[in-house]
Design a protein around this motif. Structure first.
Motif: not given
Length: 539
Positions: A501-518, A529-536
């Protein structure tokens, strides 16, 4: 009674159309339009009395073929790009001239209507169609002026819809034969090559999305709305398949509207006079209000009958998955007569999370609300190949990116100002998707539980609960909810493999962050500041 006029009031149609058309049918009633459709063999009647028509080649909108005229008025105010595609004034004028000549000696149907239930923000819309059923659609979906209103009606915006006219891409500057072109200076929308009625509805929605924030500081919203017995208003945002129609259709609450609204300083108001509901797999059990609304003179688009009957087979998607029912809002028994409500008490962002990560319900801060509003996230199952169960993320800013002429951050910031001015408004993120695993291993969250959670939020039963902060997304998860098992509320607790679950949560968080770049460069600090917290993590 049919009113045929060769020279209607010059304010009702353009002079060219008025002169060239063989016959102009003006402001016909619904019964007559149904009769004309049947007489011309353009439709059939279902066993419940609905008018069934087919829209031909196009059974949905074509966003890549929608253009906005780029001129001095729009040059620096439109967010140009893949969503808002520029076209020249000369191209618009050439298309208008060709379309006008195309209807020479043909019948046209003209209707005065308007958008915006609040008189302070109404926009008059005159539609010109080349089929009676397309004009009937406008009768249903736009607001209907009274006979008194018609006497003082002034033409403001015009939609010219001629599906039979096909553009020549080489000479007309379009991508292909079909097109929708919006000209903010001339206040006209040209639609050619496509009979799909949703192009008219969403064309005006796009116009309102541009004008209302600029002129009136009104927030246009792609959402449904209903109202409780005490006048408490709820808004439901969500992309297709998230449950927006299902959850907002509540026999115990009055329907304000099902798709398009504006939030002014003190009110929320419907833009429309009807509903345009998806009806694939429709049944009386799943959607009793919509099912009951499909009667004369409702329009059913692109549905099929059971063999040798006029009974609609709602599960038949041979023409399209996007089968639709268009009906006036008064077909819903508990629709509010004047579709205006007060400031919302609760706002729900609906997402169908096929990753199985997001909580079934969580509370958002103002910054998180703006972030998730900008993200407009949902997910769908990827492809149809055997063994491929990986979900695909889908992001559509403000839950309707294709309808936004201005930059999405403008709408998010306007939402933020509304929420700051009204701190009593609760914003909830509701996951109607998967739990106990992603799609393919987990299970869909029970609709019974989702309804219970929404009801608890509406009734204030989540207000006094203890909340837990989600470690990745930072949203607040209630520790208890009436009629919902405690273990269902925290998505991590439903997964057997917590690390997975933790890995899946990070995967989705990275997708949010990538989308938000635009949006990052134009977004405020509160949104960032409301962006999800991501780790490697390996994704």
């Amino acid at each position: 009674m049919v009113m045929e006029i060769q020279n209607p009031n010059p304010l009702s149609v353009t002079s060219e159309i008025e002169t060239l058309a063989k016959t102009v049918y003006f402001q016909l009633d619904a019964n007559t339009l149904v009769e004309q459709t049947l007489t011309r063999k353009l439709g059939e009647v279902s066993d419940t009395g609905a008018l069934c028509i087919q829209t031909g080649k196009f059974t949905g909108r074509s966003p890549k073929d929608k253009f906005i005229v780029k001129d001095d008025f729009t040059r620096d105010t439109i967010d140009w790009g893949e969503v808002n595609i520029p076209i020249s004034t000369a191209t618009f004028e050439r298309l208008l001239e060709k379309m006008s000549l195309h209807i020479k000696d043909k019948e046209v149907w003209v209707r005065h209507c308007y958008a915006g239930a609040d008189p302070n923000f109404q926009m008059n819309v005159t539609v010109i169609n080349t089929s009676p059923w397309a004009n009937l659609f406008c009768h249903h979906l736009f607001l209907r002026p009274s006979q008194t209103d018609l006497k003082s009606y002034l033409q403001e915006w015009v939609i010219l819809q001629v599906p039979e006219f096909l553009a020549d891409p080489e000479t007309d500057g379009t991508r292909q034969e079909n097109f929708t072109v919006v000209d903010f200076t001339k206040k006209m929308i040209l639609i050619g090559g496509s009979a799909y009625t949703g192009e008219m509805k969403k064309g005006i929605f796009s116009v309102l999305n541009f004008l209302l924030p600029h002129v009136h500081k009104v927030l246009p919203m792609h959402c449904s709305a209903n109202e409780g017995l005490d006048g408490d208003l709820a808004l439901f945002f969500g992309l297709s398949g998230t449950g927006k129609t299902t959850l907002s259709a509540d026999a115990n609450r009055k329907l304000i509207g099902d798709d398009e609204h504006g939030w002014a300083e003190n009110v929320v108001f419907n833009f429309e006079g009807g509903c345009y509901a998806k009806c694939i797999d429709l049944s009386a059990q799943k959607e009793p209000q919509i099912f009951a609304a499909i009667k004369h003179p409702t329009i059913l688009e692109n549905v099929c009958f059971y063999s040798n009957t006029n009974e609609v087979d709602y599960a038949n998607a041979s023409l399209t998955e996007n089968t639709r029912a268009a009906y006036p809002i008064y077909h819903i028994d508990n629709a509010k007569e004047i579709s205006i409500g007060e400031i919302p008490k609760n706002i729900f962002f609906l997402t169908c999370d096929a990753f199985g990560v997001l909580p079934p319900i969580s509370k958002l801060t103002t910054g998180q609300a703006m972030y998730h509003f900008l993200s407009g996230y949902t997910a769908k199952v990827a492809g149809t190949e055997v063994g491929i169960n990986e979900p695909q993320s889908t992001f559509s800013a403000c839950f309707g990116r294709v309808f936004l002429p201005a930059h999405p951050t403008k709408y998010a910031e306007l939402l933020g100002k509304k929420l700051e001015a009204h701190p009593e408004v609760n914003v909830w993120l509701v996951n109607t998707g998967w739990t106990a695993g992603a799609y393919g291993t987990g299970k869909r969250i029970s609709l019974r539980y989702t309804r219970a959670m929404v009801e608890a939020a509406l009734n204030g039963k989540l207000t006094g609960q203890t909340y837990q902060t989600h470690p990745t997304f930072g949203v607040l998860i209630p520790q208890a909810c009436p009629n919902v098992p405690t273990e269902v509320l925290n998505p991590r607790s439903t997964w057997q493999d917590k690390i997975a679950y933790d890995l899946q949560a990070q995967k989705l968080a990275h997708l949010f962050v990538k989308n938000f770049e635009q949006y990052k460069d134009a977004a405020s600090a509160a949104i960032k500041n409301a962006s999800p917290k991501t780790s490697t993590v390996s994704i």
